[in-house]
Design an enzyme around this catalytic site. Structure first.
Site, PDB file in Angstrom:
ATOM      1  N   HIS A  91      65.463  77.235  33.877  1.00 44.33           N
ATOM      2  CA  HIS A  91      66.029  76.123  34.838  1.00 44.33           C
ATOM      3  C   HIS A  91      66.689  76.951  35.931  1.00 44.33           C
ATOM      4  O   HIS A  91      67.479  77.874  35.565  1.00 44.33           O
ATOM      5  CB  HIS A  91      67.055  75.245  34.276  1.00 44.33           C
TER       6      HIS A  91
ATOM      7  N   CYS B  93      65.011  68.075  34.494  1.00 44.54           N
ATOM      8  CA  CYS B  93      64.043  68.962  33.631  1.00 44.54           C
ATOM      9  C   CYS B  93      62.982  68.098  32.840  1.00 44.54           C
ATOM     10  O   CYS B  93      61.836  68.453  32.793  1.00 44.54           O
ATOM     11  CB  CYS B  93      64.895  69.485  32.516  1.00 44.54           C
TER      12      CYS B  93
ATOM     13  N   HIS C  47      61.783  74.286  37.494  1.00 41.34           N
ATOM     14  CA  HIS C  47      61.606  74.744  36.311  1.00 41.34           C
ATOM     15  C   HIS C  47      60.442  75.617  36.225  1.00 41.34           C
ATOM     16  O   HIS C  47      59.215  75.284  36.598  1.00 41.34           O
ATOM     17  CB  HIS C  47      61.577  73.421  35.396  1.00 41.34           C
TER      18      HIS C  47
ATOM     19  N   GLN D  35      69.671  68.471  43.716  1.00 40.58           N
ATOM     20  CA  GLN D  35      69.522  69.899  43.297  1.00 40.58           C
ATOM     21  C   GLN D  35      68.285  70.686  44.096  1.00 40.58           C
ATOM     22  O   GLN D  35      67.554  70.193  44.256  1.00 40.58           O
ATOM     23  CB  GLN D  35      69.540  69.967  41.914  1.00 40.58           C
TER      24      GLN D  35
ATOM     25  N   LYS E 102      72.522  82.384  30.608  1.00 34.92           N
ATOM     26  CA  LYS E 102      72.414  81.929  31.991  1.00 34.92           C
ATOM     27  C   LYS E 102      73.168  82.882  32.972  1.00 34.92           C
ATOM     28  O   LYS E 102      73.842  83.785  32.478  1.00 34.92           O
ATOM     29  CB  LYS E 102      73.100  80.573  31.856  1.00 34.92           C
TER      30      LYS E 102
ATOM     31  N   ASP F 258      66.394  72.278  42.772  1.00 36.56           N
ATOM     32  CA  ASP F 258      66.009  72.445  41.335  1.00 36.56           C
ATOM     33  C   ASP F 258      64.523  73.086  41.052  1.00 36.56           C
ATOM     34  O   ASP F 258      63.655  73.078  42.302  1.00 36.56           O
ATOM     35  CB  ASP F 258      66.070  71.271  40.686  1.00 36.56           C
TER      36      ASP F 258
ATOM     37  N   ARG G 290      75.625  61.688  38.198  1.00 34.59           N
ATOM     38  CA  ARG G 290      76.496  62.231  37.207  1.00 34.59           C
ATOM     39  C   ARG G 290      77.817  61.314  37.546  1.00 34.59           C
ATOM     40  O   ARG G 290      78.189  60.940  38.576  1.00 34.59           O
ATOM     41  CB  ARG G 290      76.850  63.602  37.202  1.00 34.59           C
TER      42      ARG G 290
HETATM   43 ZN   LIG Z   1      66.616  71.729  34.297  1.00 34.47          ZN
END
Ligand SMILES: [Zn+2]
Ligand SMILES: [Zn+2]
Length: 635
Positions: free
Chosen positions: A503, A323, A374, A370, A457, A372, A352
């Site tokens: 996200h 992010c 945004h 990910q 979420k 991912d 992680r």
């Molecule tokens: Zn994020």
């Protein structure tokens, strides 16, 4: 306890009863129900074997037939100690008794000759146990602490009916055959190497094809929805994560920071202690704190974290999230309301720190990529954007034959205290998530208190072909990071406004998603994902030249084809192709060479007769292009 938990927990008491009948010296610890059954931890010098499980199960059957009654009896702490001692079970049970807080009720449950310290609840009679099975034995440290003695844990399961038990056992068998760690090795899809590090996936050529095809598919769908692809580095400065709040608040789940070389050398020469160094890495300057606190309108960064500028140690963090990087891309340009939404997507790798005991194949790892993205939008656009995210998930899951899934909408607590941001925006965002989930046409549940602290979420739980549930990724609405990073856009009123961030990484990570897919397909991937789509098997060396022509023809059609040049018998070659789960095998002999054809064997149907190579190329190309799901195997 739910009725099912009650049944399973009662089975664990019956197991303990059987253990003491066969092994009177056994010292008992605890026997709770689990999501899929029950276990009992016991301390016993004799090492339990598979034969012991059979005997124990037979004894449990007897106890069930004896139809013993479960009776609850409340006792004083002193009486409890007496009962435990009289049964010779002080080794663990006294400790478990001590766990019960003063003033709470202490109870024993008795069935037949057995009594156990237990809060309950239980079924009424042991005869209700009609369908149970002991499954395995594993080592388990007392209280999960490695410095304690290792006990023997007996796992079992129980169901209300024999049919449900049978279905569960079949599912377990299937799961073993489909285990992605086992198939991953057999099909050479990925590798984990101690020298590289635990929980770090090495994608081998075959596995990389699957990942690449999936990424291309997802990226294409994203492009259709107006996303822009970006790339960002694997690390970022600590100050970035101090602004976002990811550091130091989530440091337990991150790799430790990378400190700049000069700073580190300076610290060593000055004899700085480790504790002091940690403090100075986590600290911020007065100005930094003032800025963040002014933006958030409260003491987000407390006084204790502030140090004079010259004492701060700078460094980098392997990124735990993508992010902040995407935020910086958004913030690098001024935005008008006309530009929104801005949708930035990246297959972004994050790191992680998971405990080594938690690591598991591809599904629990320390480095993962990910899917991912945004989204930066106006408050009015949230609903439509959440809906867009969900429809993408629907497309991808349907294509992969995973149409059985549900959605959980995480809302804030009714009192809403631990959540950031103002209640009106929350109401809007929650309504948006709820509406989006409804339009999906799949079952969904609302879970109050399950929101992220910065916004509601949605997460996805898919059911694979053998009925197991897997949690994938999430879509989260965020009102906090835009404030922390002071993001804005110019509205129609010519005034600066805060955008809302969404996200979304609906498939979680490529590692986890591929792990789930390996199990879902049991290694029999649809043609578009299969690492090796076609294998050519010439009957003899005489047709090798023809085989090479077919190879070139299929390669030119962008099909993933290989030629088996081994000198062993045809049967052995076909057998090998089966073990490798190659969707199509083309057997080439003299007759086929003369007719520019091939004898086709498919994984689904077996022998499909002779076809011209040209027609086969067309068939395979269509199957790839339509992303057809594999047919159910009949052979
Ligand atoms: Zn994020
Ligand atoms: Zn109990």
């Amino acid at each position: 306890m739910s009725p099912l938990e009650e049944l399973r927990h009662s089975a664990s008491h019956v197991l303990a009863t059987a253990v003491l009948r066969l092994f009177p010296d056994a010292k008992l610890d605890i026997g709770p129900p689990t999501d899929s059954g029950f276990y009992y931890d016991i301390d016993l010098d004799h090492k339990l074997t598979a034969e012991d499980l059979v005997k124990l199960e037979a004894e449990m059957k007897k106890i069930a037939d004896e139809n013993q009654r479960f009776d609850r009896k409340e006792v004083s702490r002193e009486e409890a100690v007496e009962i435990i001692k009289s049964r010779g079970q002080e080794r663990y049970k006294l400790g478990r008794l001590a766990d019960i807080p003063e003033g709470e009720k202490i109870s024993f449950y008795t069935n037949g000759e057995f009594a156990d310290l237990c809060a309950g609840t239980h079924i009424r009679y042991t005869a209700k146990l009609k369908a149970f099975k002991l499954l395995s034995i594993a080592g388990a440290y007392h209280r999960g602490d490695e410095t304690n003695k290792q006990l023997q844990r007996i796992y079992g399961t129980a169901f209300p009916t024999k049919e449900e038990l049978a279905a569960y056992l079949t599912q377990l068998e299937q799961a073993k055959l489909r285990d992605h760690r086992k198939l991953g090795k057999e099909l050479k899809l990925f590798h984990i190497d101690e020298d590289v590090g635990q929980g770090l996936i090495l994608w081998t050529p075959a596995g990389s094809i699957i990942r690449q095809e999936l990424q291309t598919f997802i990226a294409t769908e994203l492009r259709k929805q107006g996303y822009s692809q970006v790339f960002t580095p694997h690390i970022g400065r600590l100050s970035l994560y101090k602004t976002s709040g990811h550091f130091p608040y989530y440091k337990e789940s991150q790799f430790p920071p990378i400190v700049e070389r000069d700073a580190l050398e300076g610290l060593i020469t000055s004899g700085c202690s480790c504790a002091e160094m940690a403090n100075r890495i986590e600290a911020v300057s007065q100005k930094f704190a003032d800025d963040v606190n002014a933006r958030t309108g409260k003491e987000t960064i407390t006084k204790e974290r502030i140090l004079p500028e010259d004492q701060l140690i700078d460094g980098f963090l392997m990124k735990p999230m993508n992010c902040p990087h995407h935020i910086k891309i958004f913030a690098s340009q001024p935005h008008s309301y006309r530009d929104l939404p801005v949708r930035l997507a990246e297959f972004g790798t994050v790191y992680r720190w998971e405990q080594s005991g938690e690591l598991n194949g591809m599904t629990r790892v320390r480095g993962f990529t990910q899917d991912d993205a945004h989204l930066f939008c106006t408050p009015e656009q949230v609903a439509q954007e959440v809906l867009g995210c969900l429809s993408l998930v629907k497309t991808v899951l349907t294509t992969l034959g995973m149409s059985d899934y549900r959605v959980r909408v995480g809302l804030r607590d009714p009192d809403g205290k631990k959540f950031a941001g103002d209640p009106e925006k929350w109401d809007l965002a929650e309504a948006a998530c709820r509406e989006a989930a409804k339009t999906l046409g799949v079952p969904f549940t609302e879970e109050p208190g399950e929101a992220a602290f910065y916004g509601p979420k949605i997460d996805f739980v898919i059911k694979d072909v053998i009925g197991r549930e897997w949690q994938l990724g999430t879509v989260q609405v965020d009102y906090v990071l835009p404030v922390r990073f002071d993001l804005n856009y110019i509205g129609a009123d010519n005034v600066a406004h805060r955008p809302v961030m969404i996200h979304r990484a609906p498939f979680g990570s490529m590692e986890r998603f591929c792990g789930v897919l390996i199990e879902h397909f049991g290694g029999d991937f649809p043609l578009w994902l299969a690492p090796e789509q076609i294998r050519l098997v010439p009957i003899s060396d005489k047709v090798m030249d023809y085989a090479k022509v077919v190879l070139a023809q299929m390669q030119a059609a962008d099909l993933r084809v290989t030629l088996d040049t081994h000198s062993d018998k045809l049967g052995a070659k076909i057998r090998r192709a089966e073990l490798d789960k190659v969707p199509y095998v083309l057997v080439l002999g003299q007759k086929e060479a003369e007719a520019l054809s091939a004898s086709l064997r498919s994984r689904a149907k077996g022998d499909e007769g002779v076809h011209t190579v040209a027609s086969l190329v067309e068939r395979f190309k269509t199957e790839v292009a339509t992303k057809a799901l594999p047919e159910k195997r009949k052979v």
